[in-house]
Write a protein that holds these residues in place. Structure first.
Motif, PDB file in Angstrom:
ATOM      1  N   SER A   1       5.942   9.708 -20.964  1.00 37.07           N
ATOM      2  CA  SER A   1       5.591   8.358 -20.543  1.00 37.07           C
ATOM      3  C   SER A   1       6.363   7.344 -21.383  1.00 37.07           C
ATOM      4  N   LEU A   2       6.466   6.136 -20.873  1.00 38.14           N
ATOM      5  CA  LEU A   2       7.130   5.085 -21.634  1.00 38.14           C
ATOM      6  C   LEU A   2       6.388   4.825 -22.945  1.00 38.14           C
ATOM      7  N   PHE A   3       5.074   4.953 -22.904  1.00 40.64           N
ATOM      8  CA  PHE A   3       4.289   4.761 -24.119  1.00 40.64           C
ATOM      9  C   PHE A   3       4.674   5.786 -25.190  1.00 40.64           C
ATOM     10  N   GLN A   4       4.836   7.057 -24.768  1.00 43.88           N
ATOM     11  CA  GLN A   4       5.247   8.093 -25.704  1.00 43.88           C
ATOM     12  C   GLN A   4       6.647   7.832 -26.250  1.00 43.88           C
ATOM     13  N   ILE A   5       7.556   7.419 -25.378  1.00 48.50           N
ATOM     14  CA  ILE A   5       8.929   7.129 -25.800  1.00 48.50           C
ATOM     15  C   ILE A   5       8.946   5.982 -26.795  1.00 48.50           C
ATOM     16  N   TRP A   6       8.193   4.916 -26.479  1.00 49.64           N
ATOM     17  CA  TRP A   6       8.139   3.765 -27.383  1.00 49.64           C
ATOM     18  C   TRP A   6       7.513   4.153 -28.720  1.00 49.64           C
ATOM     19  N   ARG A   7       6.497   5.012 -28.652  1.00 46.73           N
ATOM     20  CA  ARG A   7       5.822   5.439 -29.885  1.00 46.73           C
ATOM     21  C   ARG A   7       6.769   6.254 -30.773  1.00 46.73           C
ATOM     22  N   ILE A   8       7.503   7.179 -30.145  1.00 47.45           N
ATOM     23  CA  ILE A   8       8.462   7.987 -30.898  1.00 47.45           C
ATOM     24  C   ILE A   8       9.556   7.104 -31.494  1.00 47.45           C
ATOM     25  N   SER A   9      10.036   6.149 -30.697  1.00 46.23           N
ATOM     26  CA  SER A   9      11.080   5.242 -31.185  1.00 46.23           C
ATOM     27  C   SER A   9      10.567   4.424 -32.365  1.00 46.23           C
ATOM     28  N   TRP A  10       9.327   3.975 -32.279  1.00 46.02           N
ATOM     29  CA  TRP A  10       8.750   3.185 -33.355  1.00 46.02           C
ATOM     30  C   TRP A  10       8.602   4.024 -34.628  1.00 46.02           C
ATOM     31  N   MET A  11       8.195   5.295 -34.452  1.00 49.32           N
ATOM     32  CA  MET A  11       8.060   6.182 -35.606  1.00 49.32           C
ATOM     33  C   MET A  11       9.414   6.410 -36.274  1.00 49.32           C
TER      34      MET A  11
ATOM     35  N   THR B   1      11.825   2.530 -16.178  1.00 53.37           N
ATOM     36  CA  THR B   1      11.633   1.153 -16.625  1.00 53.37           C
ATOM     37  C   THR B   1      11.911   0.143 -15.507  1.00 53.37           C
ATOM     38  N   TYR B   2      12.606   0.587 -14.459  1.00 54.70           N
ATOM     39  CA  TYR B   2      12.849  -0.318 -13.335  1.00 54.70           C
ATOM     40  C   TYR B   2      11.546  -0.717 -12.653  1.00 54.70           C
ATOM     41  N   TRP B   3      10.516   0.134 -12.779  1.00 47.43           N
ATOM     42  CA  TRP B   3       9.203  -0.247 -12.244  1.00 47.43           C
ATOM     43  C   TRP B   3       8.715  -1.511 -12.949  1.00 47.43           C
ATOM     44  N   LEU B   4       8.985  -1.596 -14.234  1.00 45.02           N
ATOM     45  CA  LEU B   4       8.563  -2.772 -14.977  1.00 45.02           C
ATOM     46  C   LEU B   4       9.458  -3.968 -14.658  1.00 45.02           C
ATOM     47  N   TRP B   5      10.772  -3.700 -14.533  1.00 40.52           N
ATOM     48  CA  TRP B   5      11.675  -4.792 -14.173  1.00 40.52           C
ATOM     49  C   TRP B   5      11.326  -5.351 -12.800  1.00 40.52           C
ATOM     50  N   ALA B   6      11.001  -4.474 -11.887  1.00 44.35           N
ATOM     51  CA  ALA B   6      10.642  -4.921 -10.548  1.00 44.35           C
ATOM     52  C   ALA B   6       9.333  -5.688 -10.571  1.00 44.35           C
ATOM     53  N   ALA B   7       8.489  -5.337 -11.537  1.00 45.26           N
ATOM     54  CA  ALA B   7       7.206  -6.017 -11.659  1.00 45.26           C
ATOM     55  C   ALA B   7       6.459  -5.902 -10.330  1.00 45.26           C
TER      56      ALA B   7
ATOM     57  N   VAL C   1       0.691  -0.602 -15.555  1.00 45.78           N
ATOM     58  CA  VAL C   1      -0.091   0.184 -16.519  1.00 45.78           C
ATOM     59  C   VAL C   1       0.220   1.670 -16.375  1.00 45.78           C
ATOM     60  N   MET C   2       0.256   2.164 -15.127  1.00 43.10           N
ATOM     61  CA  MET C   2       0.566   3.569 -14.887  1.00 43.10           C
ATOM     62  C   MET C   2       2.005   3.891 -15.283  1.00 43.10           C
ATOM     63  N   ALA C   3       2.915   2.938 -15.077  1.00 41.12           N
ATOM     64  CA  ALA C   3       4.320   3.161 -15.446  1.00 41.12           C
ATOM     65  C   ALA C   3       4.470   3.336 -16.948  1.00 41.12           C
TER      66      ALA C   3
ATOM     67  N   THR D   1       0.824  -1.210   0.000  1.00 39.03           N
ATOM     68  CA  THR D   1       0.000   0.000   0.000  1.00 39.03           C
ATOM     69  C   THR D   1       0.860   1.262   0.000  1.00 39.03           C
ATOM     70  N   SER D   2       1.972   1.239   0.696  1.00 35.39           N
ATOM     71  CA  SER D   2       2.832   2.427   0.722  1.00 35.39           C
ATOM     72  C   SER D   2       3.467   2.679  -0.637  1.00 35.39           C
ATOM     73  N   ILE D   3       3.826   1.611  -1.354  1.00 35.45           N
ATOM     74  CA  ILE D   3       4.441   1.792  -2.668  1.00 35.45           C
ATOM     75  C   ILE D   3       3.416   2.315  -3.662  1.00 35.45           C
ATOM     76  N   MET D   4       2.161   1.959  -3.466  1.00 30.95           N
ATOM     77  CA  MET D   4       1.103   2.499  -4.326  1.00 30.95           C
ATOM     78  C   MET D   4       0.966   4.002  -4.111  1.00 30.95           C
ATOM     79  N   ALA D   5       1.061   4.442  -2.859  1.00 32.53           N
ATOM     80  CA  ALA D   5       1.001   5.878  -2.561  1.00 32.53           C
ATOM     81  C   ALA D   5       2.187   6.617  -3.172  1.00 32.53           C
ATOM     82  N   VAL D   6       3.372   6.027  -3.089  1.00 35.06           N
ATOM     83  CA  VAL D   6       4.562   6.630  -3.703  1.00 35.06           C
ATOM     84  C   VAL D   6       4.370   6.791  -5.201  1.00 35.06           C
ATOM     85  N   PHE D   7       3.781   5.800  -5.828  1.00 35.55           N
ATOM     86  CA  PHE D   7       3.571   5.869  -7.267  1.00 35.55           C
ATOM     87  C   PHE D   7       2.586   6.978  -7.627  1.00 35.55           C
ATOM     88  N   ILE D   8       1.577   7.176  -6.796  1.00 30.64           N
ATOM     89  CA  ILE D   8       0.631   8.280  -7.017  1.00 30.64           C
ATOM     90  C   ILE D   8       1.359   9.618  -6.905  1.00 30.64           C
TER      91      ILE D   8
END
Length: 289
Positions: free
Chosen positions: A256-266, A191-197, A178-180, A122-129
């Motif tokens: 966001s990672l989504f924006q970065i990935w989108r730009i890289s793909w373009m 991206t470490y948020w994703l690595w940490a899963a 999803v938020m990451a 729960t505390s890590i969820m608050a940190v992410f917010i």
């Protein structure tokens, strides 16, 4: 922003109530306490299930010290300091609570196993917010989220219903990745948020290993059980998050990672088009009159 926070909490509470109404109660199975590896070494019952909690103590203490040692993690907001402090305290406390439970597994001791894990979740969820949505909202959310986690444990203990606890466990596993991806970060190395899963790959793998405790014990010729591996895999989550804290800096351009990935793909698509156009060759065609 205050109205949005109120609406968000209201929507979350409504969704929770609806879920509690339409789903059946989930009682705690007593077979859960029947672990495969019951070996005793040096007078310690269920030795490997007990000592495999030691990594939580190490990473919890290390993380807690680095939070306050010359601001090694470069935390820029007071809410972050509080959130990460509670997180690392929860991680360190897992070592004591889980060891206490595994010495003599039963429902009463299981409370002390699950309580520190819930506090960490729960505390890590608050940190992410704080990092991704709004610093003030996240800071104010620390106490309510931790209290909600504690209540989920008490609800299970007194009403024998695991549904609130399951939500506290698995909602962050879905929400944080999803938020990451979709929300711009305050810091680099997101991206470490994703690595940490915080709540996906390693912990879900740990849950699979927990469910297959006896199967893995047989596969490994009674060397190690699934539950012991669950402890070691779950400990990798705070390890990755600690590495992230040590390496990251303030993100100058919040994307966001989504924006970065989108730009890289373009860019990849554009480079492919340029390569294809440059490879075009023209040849003279001789015509006969």
């Amino acid at each position: 922003m205050r109205n949005q926070t109120v609406y968000s909490w209201g929507a979350a509470i409504v969704c929770f109530l609806v879920l509690m109404i339409v789903t059946p109660a989930i009682p705690q199975s007593q077979q859960y306490h029947d672990f495969a590896d019951k070996r005793e070494f040096l007078g310690i019952p269920n030795t490997l299930n007990v000592v495999s909690n030691f990594p939580f103590l190490i990473i919890g203490i290390v993380g807690l010290l680095l939070c306050y040692h010359g601001n090694y993690f470069r935390l820029s907001l007071q809410g972050e300091v509080w959130g990460w402090t509670i997180f690392f305290i929860g991680v360190a406390a897992v070592a004591f609570g889980s060891s206490y439970y595994h010495l003599k597994p039963n429902d009463a001791r299981l409370v002390w196993d699950r309580l520190p894990m819930t506090i960490a979740f729960t505390s890590i969820m608050a940190v992410f917010i704080i990092e991704r949505i709004d610093a003030k909202t996240g800071t104010v959310s620390i106490l309510p989220l931790v209290v909600a986690g504690v209540i989920s444990i008490l609800y299970w203990r007194f009403f024998d219903d695991l549904r609130p606890y399951a939500l506290v466990q698995f909602v962050p596993c879905i929400a944080i990745p999803v938020m990451a991806i979709l929300m711009p970060p305050m810091y680099t190395h997101s991206t470490y948020w994703l690595w940490a899963a915080v709540i996906a790959v390693f912990y879900l793998l740990a849950k699979v290993e927990e469910a297959e405790d006896k199967v893995i014990y047989r596969w490994t010729h009674q060397i190690v059980s699934g539950h012991t591996l669950k402890h070691l895999c779950a400990a990798m989550v705070p390890v990755f998050l600690t590495i992230m804290l040590a390496r990251r800096t303030i993100e100058p351009e919040r994307q966001s990672l989504f924006q970065i990935w989108r730009i890289s793909w373009m860019k990849v698509k554009e480079s492919r088009l340029k390569v294809e156009s440059s490879n075009c060759e023209y040849t003279a065609v001789v015509t006969l009159e």
